[in-house]
Design a protein around this motif. Structure first.
Motif, PDB file in Angstrom:
ATOM      1  N   TYR A   1      52.946  54.863 -24.054  1.00 55.93           N
ATOM      2  CA  TYR A   1      52.587  53.592 -24.683  1.00 55.93           C
ATOM      3  C   TYR A   1      51.871  52.678 -23.693  1.00 55.93           C
ATOM      4  CZ  TYR A   1      53.214  48.910 -26.677  1.00 55.93           C
ATOM      5  OH  TYR A   1      53.010  47.630 -27.127  1.00 55.93           O
ATOM      6  N   ARG A   2      52.398  52.600 -22.478  1.00 55.70           N
ATOM      7  CA  ARG A   2      51.779  51.760 -21.451  1.00 55.70           C
ATOM      8  C   ARG A   2      50.336  52.194 -21.185  1.00 55.70           C
ATOM      9  NH1 ARG A   2      54.482  51.681 -15.571  1.00 55.70           N
ATOM     10  NH2 ARG A   2      53.932  53.867 -15.800  1.00 55.70           N
ATOM     11  N   ALA A   3      50.094  53.506 -21.158  1.00 55.81           N
ATOM     12  CA  ALA A   3      48.740  54.014 -20.933  1.00 55.81           C
ATOM     13  C   ALA A   3      47.808  53.636 -22.075  1.00 55.81           C
ATOM     14  CB  ALA A   3      48.775  55.531 -20.750  1.00 55.81           C
ATOM     15  N   LEU A   4      48.311  53.633 -23.301  1.00 48.96           N
ATOM     16  CA  LEU A   4      47.470  53.247 -24.442  1.00 48.96           C
ATOM     17  C   LEU A   4      47.148  51.754 -24.414  1.00 48.96           C
ATOM     18  CD1 LEU A   4      48.848  55.278 -27.494  1.00 48.96           C
ATOM     19  CD2 LEU A   4      46.927  55.797 -25.995  1.00 48.96           C
ATOM     20  N   VAL A   5      48.097  50.933 -23.979  1.00 47.76           N
ATOM     21  CA  VAL A   5      47.824  49.500 -23.830  1.00 47.76           C
ATOM     22  C   VAL A   5      46.717  49.292 -22.804  1.00 47.76           C
ATOM     23  CG1 VAL A   5      48.747  47.281 -23.077  1.00 47.76           C
ATOM     24  CG2 VAL A   5      50.120  48.759 -24.541  1.00 47.76           C
ATOM     25  N   ALA A   6      46.856  49.921 -21.641  1.00 49.14           N
ATOM     26  CA  ALA A   6      45.862  49.759 -20.578  1.00 49.14           C
ATOM     27  C   ALA A   6      44.498  50.273 -21.016  1.00 49.14           C
ATOM     28  CB  ALA A   6      46.332  50.490 -19.325  1.00 49.14           C
ATOM     29  N   HIS A   7      44.479  51.392 -21.713  1.00 50.13           N
ATOM     30  CA  HIS A   7      43.203  51.954 -22.188  1.00 50.13           C
ATOM     31  C   HIS A   7      42.482  50.973 -23.101  1.00 50.13           C
ATOM     32  CE1 HIS A   7      40.444  55.139 -23.634  1.00 50.13           C
ATOM     33  NE2 HIS A   7      40.571  54.518 -24.803  1.00 50.13           N
ATOM     34  N   ARG A   8      43.213  50.412 -24.064  1.00 49.63           N
ATOM     35  CA  ARG A   8      42.579  49.471 -24.999  1.00 49.63           C
ATOM     36  C   ARG A   8      42.149  48.188 -24.294  1.00 49.63           C
ATOM     37  NH1 ARG A   8      47.046  48.959 -29.409  1.00 49.63           N
ATOM     38  NH2 ARG A   8      48.340  49.574 -27.634  1.00 49.63           N
ATOM     39  N   ALA A   9      42.949  47.724 -23.336  1.00 52.56           N
ATOM     40  CA  ALA A   9      42.574  46.512 -22.605  1.00 52.56           C
ATOM     41  C   ALA A   9      41.296  46.730 -21.798  1.00 52.56           C
ATOM     42  CB  ALA A   9      43.721  46.085 -21.689  1.00 52.56           C
ATOM     43  N   ARG A  10      41.126  47.932 -21.238  1.00 52.88           N
ATOM     44  CA  ARG A  10      39.882  48.220 -20.518  1.00 52.88           C
ATOM     45  C   ARG A  10      38.687  48.174 -21.456  1.00 52.88           C
ATOM     46  NH1 ARG A  10      43.219  52.159 -17.775  1.00 52.88           N
ATOM     47  NH2 ARG A  10      42.473  53.799 -19.148  1.00 52.88           N
ATOM     48  N   VAL A  11      38.858  48.699 -22.665  1.00 54.07           N
ATOM     49  CA  VAL A  11      37.772  48.648 -23.653  1.00 54.07           C
ATOM     50  C   VAL A  11      37.469  47.196 -24.020  1.00 54.07           C
ATOM     51  CG1 VAL A  11      37.085  49.286 -25.995  1.00 54.07           C
ATOM     52  CG2 VAL A  11      38.306  50.939 -24.572  1.00 54.07           C
ATOM     53  N   ALA A  12      38.515  46.382 -24.216  1.00 52.07           N
ATOM     54  CA  ALA A  12      38.318  44.970 -24.540  1.00 52.07           C
ATOM     55  C   ALA A  12      37.533  44.271 -23.441  1.00 52.07           C
ATOM     56  CB  ALA A  12      39.658  44.281 -24.767  1.00 52.07           C
ATOM     57  N   ALA A  13      37.884  44.550 -22.189  1.00 50.77           N
ATOM     58  CA  ALA A  13      37.167  43.942 -21.064  1.00 50.77           C
ATOM     59  C   ALA A  13      35.697  44.370 -21.059  1.00 50.77           C
ATOM     60  CB  ALA A  13      37.841  44.340 -19.755  1.00 50.77           C
TER      61      ALA A  13
ATOM     62  N   LEU B   1      45.446  41.721 -15.790  1.00 53.34           N
ATOM     63  CA  LEU B   1      46.289  42.840 -16.182  1.00 53.34           C
ATOM     64  C   LEU B   1      46.236  43.983 -15.174  1.00 53.34           C
ATOM     65  CD1 LEU B   1      45.629  43.155 -20.024  1.00 53.34           C
ATOM     66  CD2 LEU B   1      47.769  42.529 -18.924  1.00 53.34           C
ATOM     67  N   THR B   2      47.316  44.746 -15.152  1.00 52.77           N
ATOM     68  CA  THR B   2      47.345  45.996 -14.396  1.00 52.77           C
ATOM     69  C   THR B   2      46.771  47.089 -15.293  1.00 52.77           C
ATOM     70  OG1 THR B   2      49.325  45.294 -13.226  1.00 52.77           O
ATOM     71  CG2 THR B   2      48.818  47.648 -13.200  1.00 52.77           C
ATOM     72  N   LEU B   3      45.546  47.514 -15.007  1.00 54.78           N
ATOM     73  CA  LEU B   3      44.859  48.444 -15.902  1.00 54.78           C
ATOM     74  C   LEU B   3      44.680  49.842 -15.327  1.00 54.78           C
ATOM     75  CD1 LEU B   3      42.078  46.099 -17.337  1.00 54.78           C
ATOM     76  CD2 LEU B   3      44.298  46.672 -18.316  1.00 54.78           C
ATOM     77  N   ASP B   4      45.070  50.046 -14.070  1.00 53.37           N
ATOM     78  CA  ASP B   4      44.926  51.379 -13.471  1.00 53.37           C
ATOM     79  C   ASP B   4      46.140  52.234 -13.829  1.00 53.37           C
ATOM     80  OD1 ASP B   4      46.616  49.805 -11.992  1.00 53.37           O
ATOM     81  OD2 ASP B   4      46.035  50.666 -10.061  1.00 53.37           O
ATOM     82  N   VAL B   5      46.324  52.415 -15.127  1.00 52.65           N
ATOM     83  CA  VAL B   5      47.461  53.168 -15.656  1.00 52.65           C
ATOM     84  C   VAL B   5      46.929  54.396 -16.376  1.00 52.65           C
ATOM     85  CG1 VAL B   5      49.438  53.121 -17.217  1.00 52.65           C
ATOM     86  CG2 VAL B   5      48.813  51.062 -15.934  1.00 52.65           C
ATOM     87  N   GLU B   6      47.402  55.553 -16.001  1.00 48.47           N
ATOM     88  CA  GLU B   6      46.976  56.796 -16.621  1.00 48.47           C
ATOM     89  C   GLU B   6      48.135  57.406 -17.409  1.00 48.47           C
ATOM     90  OE1 GLU B   6      43.933  57.791 -16.701  1.00 48.47           O
ATOM     91  OE2 GLU B   6      43.225  56.201 -15.354  1.00 48.47           O
ATOM     92  N   PRO B   7      47.838  58.197 -18.418  1.00 52.96           N
ATOM     93  CA  PRO B   7      48.918  58.850 -19.162  1.00 52.96           C
ATOM     94  C   PRO B   7      49.647  59.867 -18.295  1.00 52.96           C
ATOM     95  CG  PRO B   7      46.773  59.691 -19.853  1.00 52.96           C
ATOM     96  CD  PRO B   7      46.506  58.535 -18.949  1.00 52.96           C
TER      97      PRO B   7
END
Length: 259
Positions: free
Chosen positions: A204-216, A107-113
């Motif tokens: 929304y994209r930032a919230l997806v990335a944030h949660r995916a980082r926590v999952a990782a 995933l692309t996770l370097d997404v900030e709000p």
């Protein structure tokens, strides 16, 4: 991937919150939620000969409990006309969603709000109230059940749920949660909604990335979303792939009394 998802999250389902239980009977896996929780069928292994009887049995069972419930039907479930059979039995189909899954490592996770927006973890009643308020504004639906479930989940088992709210100044503009089921490889992203005036700005994209980082960070290999049409392009750009469709078929037990 789809077989793995079915095995982990449907046939091998675990309760999704405090007070819920999973039951396996006659080719059906169902969850019986708490009084204000979610109840429904999460997996079935049916054929044409036995499908109508199995549907009727679930109606009788949940009606006996006085519980409205949902049959969560996936595009690859059998028999192929199960949706028609559910409608004939009195179920109402909600809008179709797309099951989208991604391997966290891809995933692309370097997404900030966007500028001026911060993401706040939700840990208490005040945070839950903000999530529920955003949910009502974003979706135009009552959030009382979600409010109760999320607070109960955070109170009883906080390690299995992550909730976040995006604030523009002090105004909640987007919110979402993630459910983490121990012993599975999938983290579920749920309830992502943004108030209308803030859509299209990357919240929304930032919230997806944030949660995916926590999952990782917590060792989950995959994240999954039941995506509505407006979320699909955003998730695809982040690296999610569609696996199948899923349609909630809802049953109100009052139908049985009316019959």
């Amino acid at each position: 991937m789809l077989a793995l998802f079915d095995r982990d999250m449907r046939e091998g389902a675990r309760p999704d919150g405090p007070g819920a239980r999973i039951e396996r009977v006659d080719g059906v896996v169902r969850q019986v939620g708490s009084e204000k929780g979610w109840s429904g069928v999460v997996w079935s292994d049916l054929d044409e000969a036995g499908a109508d009887a199995a549907v009727a049995e679930q109606i009788r069972y949940f009606a006996g409990l006085g519980r409205d419930f949902e049959w969560k039907l996936y595009g690859h479930d059998l028999p192929v006309d199960l949706g028609q059979r559910l409608r004939a039995a009195g179920f109402t189909a909600a809008p179709e969603e797309t099951l989208m899954v991604a391997e966290v490592a891809g995933l692309t996770l370097d997404v900030e709000p966007p500028e001026g927006v911060r993401i706040l973890p939700v840990t208490d009643r005040a945070g839950v109230d903000m999530v529920a308020d955003v949910h009502e504004k974003a979706f135009g639906t009552d959030s009382s059940r979600m409010r109760h479930q999320l607070l109960a989940h955070l109170t009883a088992d906080p390690d299995t749920v992550v909730a976040v709210v995006a604030l523009a100044g002090d105004e909640p503009v987007s919110a979402a949660r993630m459910e983490l089921v121990p012993g599975t490889r999938f983290a579920g992203l749920w309830g992502g909604g943004t108030v209308e005036e803030w859509r299209g700005r990357g919240v929304y994209r930032a919230l997806v990335a944030h949660r995916a980082r926590v999952a990782a960070d917590r060792g989950y290999r995959y994240v999954q979303v039941d995506a509505l049409a407006r979320s699909r392009p955003i998730l695809a750009r982040l690296g999610f792939e569609p696996l199948t469709t899923t349609t909630p078929y809802e049953y109100t037990v009052g139908h049985l009394a009316a019959a």
